[in-house]
Enzyme design. Structure first.
Site, PDB file in Angstrom:
ATOM      1  N   ALA A 127      19.407  26.252   1.075  1.00 50.91           N
ATOM      2  CA  ALA A 127      18.634  25.202   2.211  1.00 50.91           C
ATOM      3  C   ALA A 127      17.346  25.649   1.953  1.00 50.91           C
ATOM      4  CB  ALA A 127      19.462  25.581   3.408  1.00 50.91           C
ATOM      5  N   GLY A 155      13.505  29.292   9.976  1.00 51.95           N
ATOM      6  CA  GLY A 155      14.762  29.481   8.990  1.00 51.95           C
ATOM      7  C   GLY A 155      15.745  28.640   9.243  1.00 51.95           C
ATOM      8  N   ASN A 156      17.001  28.906   8.604  1.00 50.62           N
ATOM      9  CA  ASN A 156      18.145  27.907   8.835  1.00 50.62           C
ATOM     10  C   ASN A 156      19.520  28.762   8.726  1.00 50.62           C
ATOM     11  OD1 ASN A 156      19.043  27.638   5.854  1.00 50.62           O
ATOM     12  ND2 ASN A 156      16.941  27.044   5.681  1.00 50.62           N
ATOM     13  N   ARG A 157      20.405  28.240   8.956  1.00 49.83           N
ATOM     14  CA  ARG A 157      21.802  28.808   9.103  1.00 49.83           C
ATOM     15  C   ARG A 157      22.440  29.251   7.692  1.00 49.83           C
ATOM     16  NH1 ARG A 157      22.888  29.716  14.461  1.00 49.83           N
ATOM     17  NH2 ARG A 157      21.987  28.055  15.909  1.00 49.83           N
ATOM     18  N   SER A 158      21.809  28.728   6.534  1.00 53.28           N
ATOM     19  CA  SER A 158      22.566  28.545   5.210  1.00 53.28           C
ATOM     20  C   SER A 158      23.062  30.390   5.065  1.00 53.28           C
ATOM     21  CB  SER A 158      21.904  28.461   4.208  1.00 53.28           C
ATOM     22  OG  SER A 158      22.526  28.505   3.064  1.00 53.28           O
TER      23      SER A 158
END
Ligand code: CTP
Ligand code: CA
Length: 236
Positions: free
Chosen positions: A105, A33-36
């Protein structure tokens, strides 16, 4: 007061905004995943709604405190998880939309295979490798396919700048590569962009030329983006 929009210049328009960050399963309990945070996308949805648009927000892991007020405002919130789900939901809504803004994102890669059982560590054995497959580029597809004539397609580029180019140089190259009508470029890092209340973007056209700059709350940045989108929409 800066957050109040006076005009309902998007009345009668349908817009789609994607927000948050997609997750790609590694196994039943883990993901890439990502930090958005989804804040900029939520602000875009709220701003478009305030300007009179019918809004679909395709939300990938956006927290309820951000989406609940939007639902109460009449925004159609579609929750998704993976890039494949986001792609399906965006394309479905885009079929009847005057503008699509890809603020999500999107994970560039997904594990090629996600086993149905949890991956176990075995003492003494080397760690498993995760083979990745490339995800479809939803924004580039929308820009290339133009599912609806006159539709305005907008992307975001979160850049850090590196030894091969500055934030803006990377943004310009991306604008030309993606084929979107507008690309909102912002600098990200541990204390910039992701998860913060404020944002600073440079809006580029498909040639990579700067058409506007906006700095302020994510709502103010959202309104600057809709200003640029509105001027590009064909008269209805
Ligand atoms: N995007 C997309 N589908 C993907 C990857 C990105 O639709 N598979 C969209 C994002 O929503 C964003 C824009 O493309 O609007 C730019 O995303 P970004 O990650 O900055 O661009 P990439 O082309 O993936 O390049 P890179 O990550 O290598 O910088
Ligand atoms: Ca990417």
């Amino acid at each position: 007061p800066a957050e109040q929009v006076r005009v309902r210049d998007l009345a009668g328009r349908r817009v789609v905004v994607s927000a948050g960050g997609t997750r790609e399963p590694i196994d039943p309990v883990r993901f890439i995943g990502n930090r958005s945070s989804g804040r900029q996308g939520a602000a875009l949805a709220a701003a478009a709604r305030a300007r009179g648009a019918e809004v679909t927000l395709v939300a990938a892991h956006v927290d309820a405190p951000l989406t609940d007020p939007l639902v109460a405002d009449g925004v159609d919130v579609v929750a998704v998880s993976t890039t494949s789900e986001l792609r399906d939901a965006v394309r479905r809504a885009a079929a009847s939309a005057d503008a699509v803004v890809m603020a999500a994102a999107v994970a560039d890669f997904r594990p090629l295979a996600a086993p149905e059982a949890k991956i176990k560590k075995v003492t003494g054995q080397s760690p498993p490798a995760i083979e990745l497959a490339e995800n479809p580029d939803v924004l580039a597809e929308l820009a290339a396919d133009r599912v609806r004539a006159g539709q305005v397609v907008v992307g975001f580029a979160a850049e850090t700048g590196d030894e091969t180019g500055s934030v803006l140089e990377h943004g310009r190259a991306k604008a030309r590569r993606k084929g979107a009508d507008l690309l909102a470029v912002n600098a990200v890092g541990p204390d910039r962009g992701f998860g913060t209340e404020v944002n600073e973007v440079t809006l580029l056209d498909e040639r990579g030329d700067t058409v506007a700059k906006s700095a302020g709350s994510k709502r103010e940045v959202a309104d600057a983006i809709w200003d640029a989108v509105a001027t590009r929409m064909t008269a209805s």
